[in-house]
Design a protein around this motif. Structure first.
Motif, mmCIF file in Angstrom:
data_model
loop_
_atom_site.group_PDB
_atom_site.id
_atom_site.type_symbol
_atom_site.label_atom_id
_atom_site.label_comp_id
_atom_site.label_asym_id
_atom_site.label_seq_id
_atom_site.Cartn_x
_atom_site.Cartn_y
_atom_site.Cartn_z
ATOM 1 N N SER A 20 -59.499 -79.283 39.172
ATOM 2 C CA SER A 20 -59.978 -78.303 38.197
ATOM 3 C C SER A 20 -61.502 -78.281 38.239
ATOM 4 O O SER A 20 -62.125 -79.237 38.686
ATOM 5 C CB SER A 20 -59.575 -78.695 36.766
ATOM 6 N N TYR A 21 -62.054 -77.192 37.767
ATOM 7 C CA TYR A 21 -63.487 -77.229 37.522
ATOM 8 C C TYR A 21 -63.703 -78.197 36.381
ATOM 9 O O TYR A 21 -62.852 -78.343 35.499
ATOM 10 C CB TYR A 21 -64.032 -75.839 37.174
ATOM 11 N N ALA A 115 -66.867 -78.744 41.054
ATOM 12 C CA ALA A 115 -65.828 -77.910 41.659
ATOM 13 C C ALA A 115 -64.517 -78.690 41.645
ATOM 14 O O ALA A 115 -64.507 -79.910 41.434
ATOM 15 C CB ALA A 115 -66.222 -77.558 43.091
ATOM 16 N N PRO A 116 -63.400 -78.025 41.892
ATOM 17 C CA PRO A 116 -62.110 -78.725 41.914
ATOM 18 C C PRO A 116 -62.040 -79.889 42.906
ATOM 19 O O PRO A 116 -61.271 -80.826 42.697
ATOM 20 C CB PRO A 116 -61.114 -77.620 42.273
ATOM 21 N N ASP A 117 -62.859 -79.860 43.956
ATOM 22 C CA ASP A 117 -62.868 -80.972 44.920
ATOM 23 C C ASP A 117 -63.782 -82.115 44.490
ATOM 24 O O ASP A 117 -63.934 -83.100 45.212
ATOM 25 C CB ASP A 117 -63.244 -80.485 46.314
ATOM 26 N N SER A 119 -67.055 -81.930 44.001
ATOM 27 C CA SER A 119 -68.456 -81.745 44.381
ATOM 28 C C SER A 119 -69.244 -81.112 43.235
ATOM 29 O O SER A 119 -68.701 -80.371 42.412
ATOM 30 C CB SER A 119 -68.573 -80.877 45.640
ATOM 31 N N VAL A 121 -71.543 -78.534 41.631
ATOM 32 C CA VAL A 121 -71.987 -77.158 41.872
ATOM 33 C C VAL A 121 -73.196 -76.804 41.020
ATOM 34 O O VAL A 121 -73.881 -75.829 41.304
ATOM 35 C CB VAL A 121 -70.859 -76.121 41.665
ATOM 36 N N ASN A 122 -73.454 -77.595 39.987
ATOM 37 C CA ASN A 122 -74.649 -77.395 39.174
ATOM 38 C C ASN A 122 -74.975 -78.702 38.457
ATOM 39 O O ASN A 122 -74.063 -79.391 37.987
ATOM 40 C CB ASN A 122 -74.448 -76.283 38.140
ATOM 41 N N VAL A 142 -68.365 -70.559 36.374
ATOM 42 C CA VAL A 142 -67.037 -70.798 36.953
ATOM 43 C C VAL A 142 -66.316 -69.481 37.207
ATOM 44 O O VAL A 142 -65.704 -69.296 38.268
ATOM 45 C CB VAL A 142 -66.219 -71.753 36.054
ATOM 46 N N MET A 145 -67.787 -68.025 40.295
ATOM 47 C CA MET A 145 -67.367 -68.760 41.494
ATOM 48 C C MET A 145 -65.929 -68.426 41.865
ATOM 49 O O MET A 145 -65.608 -68.242 43.041
ATOM 50 C CB MET A 145 -67.543 -70.258 41.287
ATOM 51 N N LYS A 146 -65.060 -68.316 40.880
ATOM 52 C CA LYS A 146 -63.667 -67.950 41.155
ATOM 53 C C LYS A 146 -63.569 -66.540 41.714
ATOM 54 O O LYS A 146 -62.802 -66.298 42.643
ATOM 55 C CB LYS A 146 -62.827 -68.064 39.882
ATOM 56 N N LYS A 149 -64.464 -66.096 45.433
ATOM 57 C CA LYS A 149 -63.507 -66.618 46.417
ATOM 58 C C LYS A 149 -62.389 -65.644 46.720
ATOM 59 O O LYS A 149 -61.593 -65.879 47.595
ATOM 60 C CB LYS A 149 -62.910 -67.927 45.924
#
Length: 150
Positions: A20-21, A115-117, A119, A121-122, A142, A145-146, A149
């Protein structure tokens, strides 16, 4: 990072937010009026954050009893950590620290959107009380970003 969780157990970051974010809020302490405002804003935005699939965790160097009182004061629905190891957090994420005569050592406000992984992002680093993540910006970021994609 491993942070003791209120009520027992450990918050493992970033893995506990994986898939998840996520938002990680490092706040100065229960005594900080700016931190109270920030956390209250995230509580007020809980439904919107949840609709966007954003999980939130927060922690400070406050002990568990102080954190439990903070949770009760704001009716905080997200996971809260306590008794964070100041040196370990500074080493892991580069958060600023402060040594106020009246408060002792504490972490300055630091916030991350993940991010869901897992990492980052901010990231928002504050060297004093002001300058921090706000939920409306997180939700918009978010959502953007979604949509990017697709």
């Amino acid at each position: 990072m491993k942070i003791p969780a209120v009520g027992g157990g450990v918050i493992h970051l970033p893995s506990d937010l994986g898939g998840s974010y996520g938002v990680v809020l490092i706040y100065r302490g229960h005594w900080c009026p700016f931190c109270n405002e920030q956390v209250a804003a995230f509580v007020a935005a809980s439904d919107a954050l949840q609709e966007e699939g954003i999980k939130v965790v927060a922690f400070s160097v406050d002990d568990e009893d102080e954190t439990k009182d903070f949770i009760a004061k704001h009716d905080i629905p997200f996971r809260m950590g306590h008794s964070a190891d100041l040196e370990a957090i500074v080493a892991a994420v580069g958060a600023y620290q402060n040594n106020a005569p009246a408060r002792g050592r504490f972490l300055e406000n630091t916030g991350f959107v993940l991010a869901p992984d897992g990492s980052v992002v901010n990231a928002v680093y504050s060297s004093r009380a002001i300058g921090r993540l706000v939920p409306s910006d997180v939700i918009r970021l978010v959502a953007f970003m979604k949509s990017s994609k697709r």
